[in-house]
Enzyme design. Structure first.
Site, PDB file in Angstrom:
ATOM      1  N   ASP A  47      -5.462  -5.463  -5.578  1.00 56.57           N
ATOM      2  CA  ASP A  47      -5.418  -4.001  -5.415  1.00 56.57           C
ATOM      3  C   ASP A  47      -3.793  -3.347  -5.964  1.00 56.57           C
ATOM      4  O   ASP A  47      -3.590  -2.487  -5.911  1.00 56.57           O
ATOM      5  CB  ASP A  47      -5.388  -3.613  -3.822  1.00 56.57           C
ATOM      6  CG  ASP A  47      -6.640  -4.322  -3.509  1.00 56.57           C
ATOM      7  OD1 ASP A  47      -6.823  -5.716  -3.899  1.00 56.57           O
ATOM      8  OD2 ASP A  47      -7.078  -4.209  -2.022  1.00 56.57           O
ATOM      9  N   ASP A  89       0.696  -1.380  -0.014  1.00 51.45           N
ATOM     10  CA  ASP A  89      -0.051   0.145  -0.157  1.00 51.45           C
ATOM     11  C   ASP A  89       0.756   1.298  -0.090  1.00 51.45           C
ATOM     12  O   ASP A  89       0.205   2.352  -0.187  1.00 51.45           O
ATOM     13  CB  ASP A  89      -0.817  -0.006   1.139  1.00 51.45           C
ATOM     14  CG  ASP A  89      -2.153  -0.971   1.056  1.00 51.45           C
ATOM     15  OD1 ASP A  89      -2.635  -1.248   0.016  1.00 51.45           O
ATOM     16  OD2 ASP A  89      -2.570  -1.393   2.018  1.00 51.45           O
TER      17      ASP A  89
HETATM   18  N1  GLY Z   1      -7.002  -2.130  -0.906  1.00 52.33           N
HETATM   19  C1  GLY Z   1      -7.957  -2.512  -0.036  1.00 52.33           C
HETATM   20  C2  GLY Z   1      -9.244  -2.140  -0.425  1.00 52.33           C
HETATM   21  O1  GLY Z   1      -9.664  -2.141  -1.686  1.00 52.33           O
HETATM   22  O2  GLY Z   1     -10.278  -2.437   0.384  1.00 52.33           O
END
Ligand code: GLY
Length: 425
Positions: free
Chosen positions: A185, A124
Site C-alpha cells: 500500500d 498512510d
Molecule cells: N492500506 C490498507 C488497505 O488497503 O486496506
C-alpha cells in the site's frame, strides 16, 4: 443525393461526437449517468451527515450491509481513511461544479491540516494528505495546501531507512513483524514525495521515492508478478528477511487490493520518472491480475482463497485497478494500446451495474468491498476508498473521452462505420 447530403452532415456530426458515443456504448460505461449517480449520493450523504450540523472531524468510513448511512471515524493520525471523503467531495465538485460541494470539501479537508504539524504516525500520511489537500491544491492552487503538503512530505520522509532503501510503513509493528516493514500500500504514498520534490521540496524526496520503488520491486514480488503484502527487513543491515501477509489469505497468496496498490503504484512511478523498467513492471503486475479475474472483472478479496467462488469480492480493488489501467493504457506502445483501457471499461461497466451499485437506500456508491477479512472487519461492505477510486476512474475516463472528442473535431481519426450506421437507422 439527399442521402449523400445526410451522410455528409452525419460525418461532420460524427467528427464531433464519435468517440464519446462509441466509448459510452462500446464499453457499456455510461460515464455521465454514473457521475450523476455519484453526485446524488454525495448530496444525500452530506444531508444525512449534517442532520444535527456537521462535525467536520468525523469522516465517513463504511456502510455495513444492514445500514444506510455512513459510519464515521474521528480523523485521528491512525485513521488511515480520513482523506478519502474530502477527496470524494473534491472529485464530485470537479465533476458537478456545485459550489456547495466545494465549500464542504474545504471544511472537511481543513480537519486534516494538523497532521502536517506532527510526526508521521505511519506511511498512510500520503493517503491522508494527497486525497484531501492534494486534490484541493490541484483544483484551487492555494498556497495553504502547498504548505501543508510540503510539510507532510517532509514528515513522511522521516520514516525512510536508507540502509533498507524503503519507508517504514508501520513503526508500531516492528517488533510484531520482526523488523523494518514495508507494505505494498505504501507505493501509493510515494506520490506525495514526487509531488513535493517538484513543488519546492527537496530533491531528496524524489530520491527516496525512487529508492523505495526499486527496493520493493526487487524484494516484494514473486517471479510471476504477484506481490507479498508485507516485506520484512533487518533494520540494521537492510537484508530482506521474508514476505508475509497482514490482510490477505496467507503469506503466499495474492491479496487482491495489495496487487491493486502495486499496479497503481508502479504506473504512477513510471509517470513520475519516465523509467521504462517501472512501466514494464506495472504491466507485469497488471497482466497477472487480469489473467486471474473472474468473468465480471471484480476480484475475490484474495485470489487464492480456497472458498472461491463463495468467497467475498473486493470491489475496492477493482476501483483502484480500473483507475490505474486507464492511466497505464496511455503509456503502452502500439502493440498493447487499448488493451488496458478495454479492461478498465469492463470493470467500470460491472461496477456500475445493479450487482455492485449500492441500492437507493444506501449513501455509498458501491457495495461488495472487503477491508480486512482476517480481522473480520468490513467484509462485503461499502467502504469509502472504493467510492474514491471509482469516482477517480470515472473522471479519468471522462477526460479521455473528451480529449478524443476534441482531437476528432480537430481532424483526428474518422468516425467508425458502426457509429454512422447507428445514426442512419
Ligand atoms: N492500506 C490498507 C488497505 O488497503 O486496506
Amino acid at each position: 443525393m439527399k442521402n449523400l447530403t445526410i451522410y455528409a452532415s452525419l460525418l461532420m456530426m460524427c467528427g464531433l461526437m464519435s468517440c464519446s458515443v462509441m466509448k459510452e456504448s462500446e464499453g457499456g460505461v455510461k460515464v455521465s449517468d454514473d457521475l450523476a449517480y455519484c453526485h446524488t449520493k454525495v448530496s444525500k450523504s452530506l444531508a444525512d451527515l449534517g442532520k444535527d450540523s456537521i462535525d467536520y472531524t468525523m469522516m465517513p468510513r463504511n456502510i455495513e450491509n444492514q445500514d444506510s448511512v455512513w459510519a464515521c471515524r474521528k480523523a485521528t493520525p491512525d485513521e488511515w481513511c480520513s482523506g478519502f471523503w474530502p477527496g470524494i467531495l473534491w472529485y464530485d465538485y470537479e465533476s458537478s461544479k456545485d459550489a456547495k460541494i466545494e465549500e464542504e470539501a474545504k471544511k472537511y479537508t481543513s480537519s486534516l491540516e494538523y497532521l502536517s504539524r506532527r510526526p508521521a504516525f505511519d506511511h498512510d500520511l500520503g493517503f491522508l494528505m494527497l486525497c484531501s489537500y492534494g486534490q484541493q491544491y490541484r483544483l484551487t492552487h492555494d498556497e495553504e495546501s502547498k504548505r501543508v503538503l510540503l510539510a507532510a512530505a517532509d514528515s513522511l520522509a522521516t520514516l525512510f531507512n536508507p540502509t533498507v532503501g524503503t519507508i517504514l510503513s508501520w513503526p508500531r509493528n516492528v517488533e510484531m513483524l520482526g523488523g523494518h516493514n514495508t507494505i505494498m500500500d505504501n507505493m501509493i504514498n510515494l506520490e506525495l514525495l514526487f509531488w513535493a520534490s517538484k513543488n519546492g521540496g527537496s530533491e531528496t524526496l524524489r530520491d527516496i521515492a525512487v529508492a523505495h520503488a526499486e527496493t520493493t520491486m526487487k524484494n516484494q514480488f514473486r517471479p510471476d508478478g504477484t506481490c507479498f503484502h508485507v516485506a520484512v527487513y533487518d533494520s540494521e543491515t537492510g537484508e530482506f528477511i521474508k514476505g508475509v501477509t497482514h490482510q490477505g489469505y496467507s503469506d503466499n497468496s495474492t491479496w487482491a487490493r495489495g496487487q491493486a496498490w502495486a499496479i497503481y503504484g508502479y504506473t504512477m512511478v513510471y509517470r513520475e520518472t519516465g523509467d521504462k523498467k517501472f512501466l514494464d513492471f506495472a504491466c507485469k503486475a497488471a497482466d497477472v491480475y487480469l489473467k486471474r479475474l473472474p468473468e465480471d472483472m471484480v476480484p475475490y478479496w484474495d485470489f487464492d482463497d480456497p472458498a472461491i467462488p463463495e468467497a467475498p469480492r473486493d470491489a475496492s480493488a477493482a476501483c483502484v485497478v480500473a483507475s490505474a489501467l486507464l492511466e497505464l493504457d496511455n503509456y503502452c506502445g502500439e502493440n498493447k494500446k487499448g488493451y488496458y483501457r478495454e479492461a478498465a471499461e469492463s470493470m467500470l461497466a460491472s461496477l456500475g451495474s445493479e450487482a455492485y451499485r449500492s441500492g437507493s437506500h444506501k449513501d455509498s456508491f458501491l457495495d461488495h468491498s472487503t477491508g480486512h477479512k482476517p480481522a473480520g472487519s468490513e467484509i462485503d461492505a461499502s467502504i469509502v476508498y472504493a467510492d474514491y477510486y471509482y469516482l477517480e476512474a470515472l473522471l479519468r475516463l471522462k477526460n479521455l473521452q473528451e480529449n478524443e472528442t476534441e482531437q476528432t473535431s480537430e481532424g483526428g481519426s474518422a468516425p467508425s462505420l458502426a457509429v454512422i450506421l447507428n445514426l442512419l437507422r
